[in-house]
Design an enzyme around this catalytic site. Structure first.
Site, mmCIF file in Angstrom:
data_model
loop_
_atom_site.group_PDB
_atom_site.id
_atom_site.type_symbol
_atom_site.label_atom_id
_atom_site.label_comp_id
_atom_site.label_asym_id
_atom_site.label_seq_id
_atom_site.Cartn_x
_atom_site.Cartn_y
_atom_site.Cartn_z
ATOM 1 N N ASN A 71 0.870 -1.180 0.000
ATOM 2 C CA ASN A 71 0.000 0.000 0.000
ATOM 3 C C ASN A 71 0.906 1.229 0.000
ATOM 4 O O ASN A 71 1.471 1.575 1.030
ATOM 5 C CB ASN A 71 -0.890 -0.048 1.259
ATOM 6 C CG ASN A 71 -1.716 1.213 1.437
ATOM 7 O OD1 ASN A 71 -1.782 2.067 0.557
ATOM 8 N ND2 ASN A 71 -2.365 1.337 2.599
ATOM 9 N N LYS A 102 0.162 4.248 -0.322
ATOM 10 C CA LYS A 102 -0.484 5.433 0.274
ATOM 11 C C LYS A 102 -0.256 6.666 -0.616
ATOM 12 O O LYS A 102 -0.125 6.527 -1.829
ATOM 13 C CB LYS A 102 0.014 5.637 1.709
ATOM 14 C CG LYS A 102 -0.164 4.355 2.544
ATOM 15 C CD LYS A 102 -0.067 4.563 4.018
ATOM 16 C CE LYS A 102 -0.260 3.223 4.725
ATOM 17 N NZ LYS A 102 -0.246 3.334 6.177
ATOM 18 N N HIS A 121 -9.759 1.150 4.722
ATOM 19 C CA HIS A 121 -8.469 1.285 5.415
ATOM 20 C C HIS A 121 -8.657 2.225 6.614
ATOM 21 O O HIS A 121 -9.443 3.168 6.558
ATOM 22 C CB HIS A 121 -7.417 1.845 4.453
ATOM 23 C CG HIS A 121 -6.041 1.841 5.038
ATOM 24 N ND1 HIS A 121 -5.614 2.823 5.899
ATOM 25 C CD2 HIS A 121 -5.029 0.951 4.936
ATOM 26 C CE1 HIS A 121 -4.365 2.539 6.291
ATOM 27 N NE2 HIS A 121 -3.990 1.405 5.714
ATOM 28 N N GLU A 175 -5.663 -4.982 10.550
ATOM 29 C CA GLU A 175 -4.646 -3.952 10.742
ATOM 30 C C GLU A 175 -4.939 -3.174 12.015
ATOM 31 O O GLU A 175 -5.718 -2.208 12.001
ATOM 32 C CB GLU A 175 -4.650 -2.979 9.562
ATOM 33 C CG GLU A 175 -4.327 -3.618 8.228
ATOM 34 C CD GLU A 175 -3.737 -2.608 7.261
ATOM 35 O OE1 GLU A 175 -2.578 -2.779 6.885
ATOM 36 O OE2 GLU A 175 -4.420 -1.639 6.917
ATOM 37 N N SER A 235 3.169 -2.204 10.359
ATOM 38 C CA SER A 235 4.616 -2.270 10.589
ATOM 39 C C SER A 235 5.231 -3.626 10.279
ATOM 40 O O SER A 235 6.129 -4.085 10.979
ATOM 41 C CB SER A 235 4.940 -1.813 12.022
ATOM 42 O OG SER A 235 4.515 -0.474 12.219
ATOM 43 N N GLY A 282 2.164 2.260 10.736
ATOM 44 C CA GLY A 282 3.108 3.365 10.591
ATOM 45 C C GLY A 282 3.800 3.761 11.883
ATOM 46 O O GLY A 282 4.422 4.815 11.952
ATOM 47 N N GLU A 308 -7.022 4.616 7.688
ATOM 48 C CA GLU A 308 -6.833 6.046 7.407
ATOM 49 C C GLU A 308 -8.070 6.634 6.726
ATOM 50 O O GLU A 308 -8.415 7.798 6.938
ATOM 51 C CB GLU A 308 -5.557 6.243 6.566
ATOM 52 C CG GLU A 308 -4.315 6.064 7.441
ATOM 53 C CD GLU A 308 -3.102 5.479 6.739
ATOM 54 O OE1 GLU A 308 -3.044 5.510 5.503
ATOM 55 O OE2 GLU A 308 -2.207 4.994 7.464
HETATM 56 P P1 PGA Z 1 2.579 0.225 7.699
HETATM 57 O O1 PGA Z 1 1.140 0.442 7.037
HETATM 58 O O2 PGA Z 1 3.135 -1.058 7.124
HETATM 59 O O3 PGA Z 1 3.371 1.426 7.277
HETATM 60 O O4 PGA Z 1 2.383 0.133 9.164
HETATM 61 C C1 PGA Z 1 0.262 -0.641 6.809
HETATM 62 C C2 PGA Z 1 -1.021 -0.149 6.189
HETATM 63 O O5 PGA Z 1 -1.478 0.950 6.516
HETATM 64 O O6 PGA Z 1 -1.624 -0.837 5.357
#
Ligand code: PGA
Length: 258
Positions: free
Chosen positions: A9, A11, A95, A167, A212, A173, A97
């Site tokens: 992803n 982003k 997601h 998640e 992560s 993140g 976010e």
């Molecule tokens: P990350 O994000 O691996 O940077 O923690 C995962 C995601 O948001 O899908």
């Protein structure tokens, strides 16, 4: 038997040039892998170019979101049909976010899930609790609510046509990964909840872990019986890291049954 899936992803990161460079660095290394499925989800404006470069490869194209409506006067919206047109196979749905920053509701996520299926895309439904919710002991009830909204609108069989990504919001993140056991516990809960509606769908269901995931922890996570791969954010922007995670999926034992 469940075949693992690793999806990157990207982003809202990078540029046209860096997106091209990233996919070009990933493709030749992933080409040698054949025991798992792989995908990248670039920003909307770069789907065309990344799709062109990766056409015919074993790295599928995915979108990070889609509109819950079919077509028409929805300024800024990108429909499932448009994404399918651009060569997408996957679409992320709900997601954290999108939910947390853009106020996307369970109901909107359920509508988007249905739109993805309608247009031949495989939805990757993201679910997960915040830190406050985990500390309040609400992990399972939050994940259940997010799942149930989709089951209610689209039906249990529709879950079998998609992918679930667990998640935990506190792990996204932050560099703070869920332990393999924490991930396994929630994955088993998700599979169990779907099994209550349809056992065969639950057994075949691909459940990814996201939050992560790095080259250094992917193998341990992918070794858990209900972890069928990963949704990778930050580490998917570094070709060698992402490829190492793809390799961890390739080397992980295929899971026959939870
Ligand atoms: P990350 O994000 O691996 O940077 O923690 C995962 C995601 O948001 O899908």
């Amino acid at each position: 038997m469940r075949v693992k899936l690793v999806a990157g992803n990207w982003k809202m990161s990078g540029s046209l040039a860096s997106s091209q460079a990233l996919i070009k660095a990933i493709l030749p290394q992933v080409a040698a892998l054949n025991r798992a499925r792989y995908a990248v989800c670039p920003p909307f404006p770069y789907l065309g170019v990344v799709g062109q470069v990766s056409q015919g490869s074993n790295v599928a194209l995915g979108a990070q979101d889609l509109c819950q409506f079919d077509d028409g006067a929805y300024t800024g919206g990108v429909s499932g049909a448009m994404l399918a047109d651009c060569g997408c196979r996957y679409a992320l749905v709900g997601h954290s976010e999108r939910r947390g920053i853009f106020g996307e509701t369970d109901e909107a996520a359920a509508l988007k899930y249905g739109q993805a299926l309608k247009h031949g895309l495989t939805p990757i439904l993201c679910v997960g609790e915040t830190l406050a919710e985990r500390e309040a002991g609400a992990t399972e009830s939050v994940v259940a609510r997010q799942l149930d909204a989709v089951v209610k609108r689209c039906g249990a069989a529709a879950i079998g046509q998609g992918v679930i990504a667990y998640e935990p919001v506190w792990a996204i993140g932050t560099g703070k990964t869920a332990t393999p056991q924490q991930a396994q516990d929630v994955h088993a809960f998700i599979r169990g909840r779907i099994a209550a509606a349809d056992r065969r769908v639950a057994e075949a269901l691909t459940i990814l872990y996201g939050g992560s995931v790095k080259a250094g922890n992917a193998a341990q996570l992918f070794a858990m019986p209900d972890v069928d791969g990963g949704l990778i954010g930050g580490a998917s922007l570094v070709a060698d890291e992402f490829v190492a995670i793809c390799r961890a999926a390739q080397d992980a034992k295929e899971t026959v049954k939870a």
